[in-house]
Design an enzyme around this catalytic site. Sequence first.
Site, PDB file in Angstrom:
ATOM      1  N   GLU A 148       3.404   5.097  -3.628  1.00  0.00           N
ATOM      2  CA  GLU A 148       3.667   6.187  -4.586  1.00  0.00           C
ATOM      3  C   GLU A 148       5.020   6.887  -4.404  1.00  0.00           C
ATOM      4  O   GLU A 148       5.568   7.293  -5.441  1.00  0.00           O
ATOM      5  CB  GLU A 148       2.541   7.241  -4.493  1.00  0.00           C
TER       6      GLU A 148
ATOM      7  N   ASP B 135      -7.770   4.117  -3.627  1.00  0.00           N
ATOM      8  CA  ASP B 135      -8.890   4.356  -2.700  1.00  0.00           C
ATOM      9  C   ASP B 135      -9.986   5.161  -3.390  1.00  0.00           C
ATOM     10  O   ASP B 135     -10.126   6.368  -3.193  1.00  0.00           O
ATOM     11  CB  ASP B 135      -8.373   5.089  -1.464  1.00  0.00           C
TER      12      ASP B 135
ATOM     13  N   ASP C  32       0.844  -1.193   0.000  1.00  0.00           N
ATOM     14  CA  ASP C  32       0.000   0.000   0.000  1.00  0.00           C
ATOM     15  C   ASP C  32       0.883   1.249   0.000  1.00  0.00           C
ATOM     16  O   ASP C  32       2.046   1.223   0.412  1.00  0.00           O
ATOM     17  CB  ASP C  32      -0.891  -0.012   1.239  1.00  0.00           C
TER      18      ASP C  32
END
Length: 930
Positions: free
Chosen positions: A537, A611, A534
Amino acid sequence: MKNYQKLEDGVLVKLEKETSGDPQYVKLRVVSDKIIQVMATPVEKFSEEPSLMVVDNKKGKTDWEFRENGKTLVLNTKDLRVEVGATTGDVTFYDKSGKVLLQENNKGNQDFAPVTLGNTQSYRLQKAFNVTPEEAFYGLGQHQTGLMNYRGWQVDLTQYNSVAVVPFMVSSKNYGILWDNNSITKFGDVRPYQPLSKLKLYGKDQQPGGLTATYAFDPKAGKAPIVRKETNINYEFLENQKDFPQGYKLEGGLMTWEGFIESDATGEHRFEMPSSGYVKVWVDNKLLLDRWREAWNPGMSVFKAPLQKGQKHAFKIEWNPDGGVSYLAFRYLTPQTGQDLNKIAFSSEAGDRMDYYFVYGKNLDEVIAGYRHLTGAAQVMPKWAMGFWQSRERYKTQQELLDVVKEFRKRKIPLDNIVQDWSYWKEDQWGSQEFDETRFPDPQGMINELHNQHKTQIMISTWPKFYEGIEAYKQFDQKGLLYKTSINEQIRDWIGKGYVSTFYDAFNPEGRRMFWNLINEKLYKMGIDAWWQDASEPDILSNSSIEHRKALMNPTYLGPADKYFNAYVLQHNKGIYEGQRGTNPNDRVFILTRSAFGGLQRYGAATWSGDIASTFEELGRQIPAGLNFSLSGLPYWTTDIGGFFVENKYDRGPMTPEAQEEWRELNTRWYQYGTFTPLYRSHGQYPFREVFNIAPEDHKAYQSIVYYNKLRYRLMPYIYSLTGQVYHQHGTIMRPLVMDFGADKNVLNISDQFMFGPSLLVNPVHEAKATSRKLYLPANSGWYNLYDGSYQKGGKQITAAAPYERMPLFVKEGSILPFGPDLQYALEKPAETITLYVYGGKDASFTLYEDENTNYNYEQGKFASIPITYNEASKTLTVGKRQGEFNGMLQNRTFNVVFVQPTKGKPLQFDLKPDATITYSGAAKSVKLK
């Protein structure tokens, strides 16, 4: 004196620099018959820094010819002619017939503009190309603005939660450009977006000087609204939250900007709007945007409207922030004019050399194969990964997770994987990778029970994030492997009282080794099967400005974050892949990560779309996002089925009957679509996402979801064969229509239909309460309705039935669809009996692929394929000689053949009497079909 040098693999051209931004050298390298590398530098020597994306561009020798033609230097390969101006450095690519494919446009902005990054000198880079008027452009990763064809738009290649960057663009003319740069990049129309203030603005009263901005408080506050003239709307980042009017509280508030806008240009203006909460935009009283996005995670929207120079156009924005912190900004681009209409560009923030690869092919499959030739093959995913994944944010205890798996098995709903999301650790131990024993008293026992008793795999969330002061933090910190800006700024996250944290530097080889060692010792040794990466980035501080985000990962092991911003995800997942393969070479790696970059496919990684919001509108945006991701060369992608975050009507107290039915319908439609994405996975916040928590057994939502789940498992021989194609033929599973029907110009902009493999035309329903949908049946083929076998010709738009329980699915004429047995999990039993649905009208072929399912022996040739062909003229089906072998291979099987013809439709029904039966032991067998 000639100003070029012929090299062993290309040509080096020395140019006369007219300005400091001009290149001094241009180099062309012949990588293969279809791939040419182009490099340029403004200095005497090319930077020798190795590419992070491209792993090996020197595979094999390619025959090519070189000649000088006046002031033009010409390179010829079997498939391409490439010309470079000896004095200008301009490069033009032609096919063998002499048709221009792509031409550099070196007039305009400087190619190289010096920038200083801390103590490092680098360059801003820009390269423009002339393109043809009819071309369409795709790829570039996953962007959620709803666009399929990027022609005329700007695409912002900045890693962000729900934006995944892959700097590889493909054209409908069957070529691609891999832009080998790791920094933030723009593609397409790369002019800077203009703030609202660059337009002439008038209030509601038509007086100049700004729009009428009204900040209405929550009605319970009993306060009069703040009304003022404003010329700009920019609440895009955390740093902008201080810019709201003094004393204004967003919670329960409503903001409007009203009046008139006037441009100094005529034509289609393009607007860009990052937003969260509820937002609506009108131009000339036409509603152009109406969307909701969770307050804490804005999403980008783009739209366009025609404006007349010197004319006032009515304009209104209405924003309900739907939270105490929310984000909104608005900007625009004037119309492109003249030559710019047929120009595209790449523009990057930082790099030491210009470096791109031109990749050509007869079709887009060949272009994607060229991309993987450069950046690495995508593995065959473990067979269990192609089954159904159940997830939730989050299972809070060991018992809760086990109870869910038990319920699936009790109800006989197929399931292969259960997912443990974050916060399985103690509240203050993020990054420890250790279970909180009060909630997970026996994680080893839990994993053993999942494997041995319930036959399920488990994936677990492991962020590259560490709380300050925990043991793992100290170990990484001692070796200088952590980004320290967030520690120095004492930035707290949102858990409990808030904890200070940072991420490790994945660009550092030692950092990658230590991260793998940590998750290996704490988790992999227990039997964890898959990794959920998760926030890769990296999302060190959500919604911070781009400049602050770069500061938070500065400096990296390789240099300034500006130069390497987009590549973190690649390096992070590289460490896990190489770590696991080094630790256990027999176990296929599976990683699910929230970002992507060029080359990620070589690391056993898939991407999910982040998300996202639980709305029909967001469901619609997922389809082109996934299709463009596939066209970027990365084959494995998925969404949170049902969307991640929900509106208040779904999770604040008991749902109204109306909201509950809407929720069930949304999930039903999303599950239908998700069945035909490469990875089939449900995830989201409360309400719980398991089918038995969505609706009772007698509800059509439950029945539809279970129907498609079982259909996915019946299709396992087809789906697993597609994963074999991904590795062995550089195949693509989720296929935009332009891949298979590019000659049909009607498909260039179709964003919500696609092929799943070579045979299935998937048409998701993404509008609430729809019972039919318009769709296009591509030309030069006939199409069978999968459910009833009825036939119609292509090349037309139709309105297809789409009752609640079913999504329109069609099979291409000339297809062979293999269906396997009813399964509870992918490896439950071998497909001893396969039902072959043969869709006549044209010749057909399909190759059934099998291997050892979970290891890498296929890389050493341990796999088998069975070619199956149908000849329309003779109505003969041939199951060909099996090629190859592997341990545990099924030696004998039965093929039951169902023959569907244009004049004789047959329903999809697995107890249907077959038209022929073939007993197969590996030798070729043929049957005539009637």
